[in-house]
Design an enzyme around this catalytic site. Structure first.
Site, short mmCIF file in Angstrom:
data_model
loop_
_atom_site.label_atom_id
_atom_site.label_comp_id
_atom_site.label_asym_id
_atom_site.label_seq_id
_atom_site.Cartn_x
_atom_site.Cartn_y
_atom_site.Cartn_z
N ASP A 1 0.76 -1.20 0.00
CA ASP A 1 -0.08 0.06 -0.15
C ASP A 1 0.99 1.21 -0.02
O ASP A 1 1.86 1.50 0.95
CB ASP A 1 -0.87 0.14 1.32
N ASP B 1 -2.85 2.48 -6.02
CA ASP B 1 -2.00 2.77 -5.02
C ASP B 1 -1.74 1.16 -4.10
O ASP B 1 -1.02 1.34 -3.02
CB ASP B 1 -2.05 3.91 -4.14
N GLU B 2 -2.41 0.32 -4.42
CA GLU B 2 -2.30 -0.98 -3.33
C GLU B 2 -2.55 -2.19 -4.33
O GLU B 2 -3.12 -2.06 -5.55
CB GLU B 2 -3.14 -0.69 -2.53
#
Length: 367
Positions: free
Chosen positions: A22, A116-117
């Site tokens: 993350d 983003d993860e």
């Protein structure tokens, strides 16, 4: 008492090595990286106008309670020195592709969740690294070296615990939850911290006297199914540290949508139809870039008083063109005219996605 291992949905899967990566305050961190004047200052990515919404907040801003999805006026009230920056999604997408290339150097089993993860299954990995914590550290170091950005990581034997672990040492840290400690980690966890339990379900659980993982564990499977339907069994097992969901590489999204909040409320059909067109363009660009097509078109309408309605139409075969998508979406709008109240937001989404015959075949399609 916990159920015996036999019959558990993930029996025999405790050997898996799953990492949840993350990125830390991704959008805001990119802006601080690219503009030195923003470093160390409270930054919000999003619109500062009256109807603006915070898309991401730096850790300096989070100290004041600023969070993503917060109204910009509220964020500014909580943090008077907050600096708003317009989002640059093309830049974020390019960096996300760079990060996923780093993942791909280490494992082919990657399940992106957003820009983003992502989940990585590193049980068998391309680098031959035996310990998942060393694997996560190497990936985080390479992301930092190549992008200048920090990532946090959670390492565990299933997806639920890996995601919880990545929050445990944020920012710029990592945490391991082993098969021996998984059940104990979950038992003290408040139910509103469970991934997959939202505010409404959390409130319902609290009303039933369920506040922690241990409280869920004390319930029977029959009780959980009776009160929470299909999700009951999932909650029952994750309270025991059990989650059999695989990391799904090449996952196809179930839906794609776009929406817009207007600076002035809309009242006429022509104005609303005009505002739908760029949203339709955005949805169709995704379809073109992925080769996916969908069968269900949904129109979302938010009125000036924040009441929301949705209207959907499904067709037998996937929507073949952008013009067909517009025809269906505008048709749904027209059927609601005249609107009972002025409209603050419109959205369009396409669901029941599947790979187009024109696209390269993709594996693991959801039904």
């Amino acid at each position: 008492m916990d159920a015996p291992a036999q019959g558990r949905p993930d029996a025999g899967l405790s050997h898996r090595k799953i990492i949840h990566i993350d990125m830390d305050a991704f959008y805001a961190s990119v802006e601080q990286r690219d503009n030195p004047d923003l470093r160390g200052k409270p930054v919000a990515v999003g619109g500062s106008a009256e109807r603006g919404v915070v898309a991401a907040a730096s850790y300096e801003a989070r100290k004041f309670g600023v969070r993503s999805a917060m109204a910009s006026v509220t964020a500014k009230r909580q943090c008077p020195d907050l600096i708003f920056v317009k989002p640059r999604f093309e830049v974020y997408k390019a960096i996300s592709r760079q990060i996923r290339d780093i993942f791909a150097e280490h494992t082919p089993i990657i399940e992106p969740l957003s820009l983003d993860e992502a989940y990585l299954d590193v049980t068998e990995n391309l680098q031959g690294i035996p310990l998942a914590r060393d694997f996560a550290l190497r990936i985080r170091e390479k992301i930092k070296a190549e992008t200048g950005l920090n990532a946090s990581a959670g390492i565990s034997y299933n997806k639920f615990l890996a995601k919880r672990a990545s929050d445990h040492r944020k920012p710029n840290g990592q945490y391991v939850i082993s098969p021996e400690t998984g059940a104990a980690f979950v038992e003290s966890l408040p139910v509103d911290k469970f991934h997959g339990i939202g505010p409404a379900t959390s409130a319902k659980m609290n009303g039933l006297g369920i506040f922690t993982g241990m409280d869920i564990r004390n319930q029977t499977l029959e009780f959980m199914n009776a009160n929470f339907g299909k999700s009951g069994a999932y909650y029952y097992w994750i309270s025991r540290g059990v989650d059999d969901r695989p990391v799904r590489a090449n996952r196809i999204r179930k839906s794609i949508g776009a929406e817009n909040t207007f600076s002035v409320d809309l009242t006429t059909f022509d104005a609303m139809a005009a505002e739908l067109r760029p949203l339709i363009d955005k949805v169709w660009r995704h379809c073109e870039s992925t080769g996916n097509r969908g069968r269900t078109v949904t129109l979302k309408v938010k009125f000036f008083d924040f009441e929301i309605i949705t209207r959907s139409r499904s067709v037998v075969t996937p929507v073949p063109s952008r013009d067909d998508l517009e025809s269906l979406a505008v048709g749904l709008l027209q059927a609601e005219m005249p609107m009972p109240k002025s409209v603050r937001l419109l959205g369009v989404s396409l669901s029941s996605l599947q790979a187009s015959d024109l696209a390269e075949p993709q594996l693991d399609l959801p039904i």
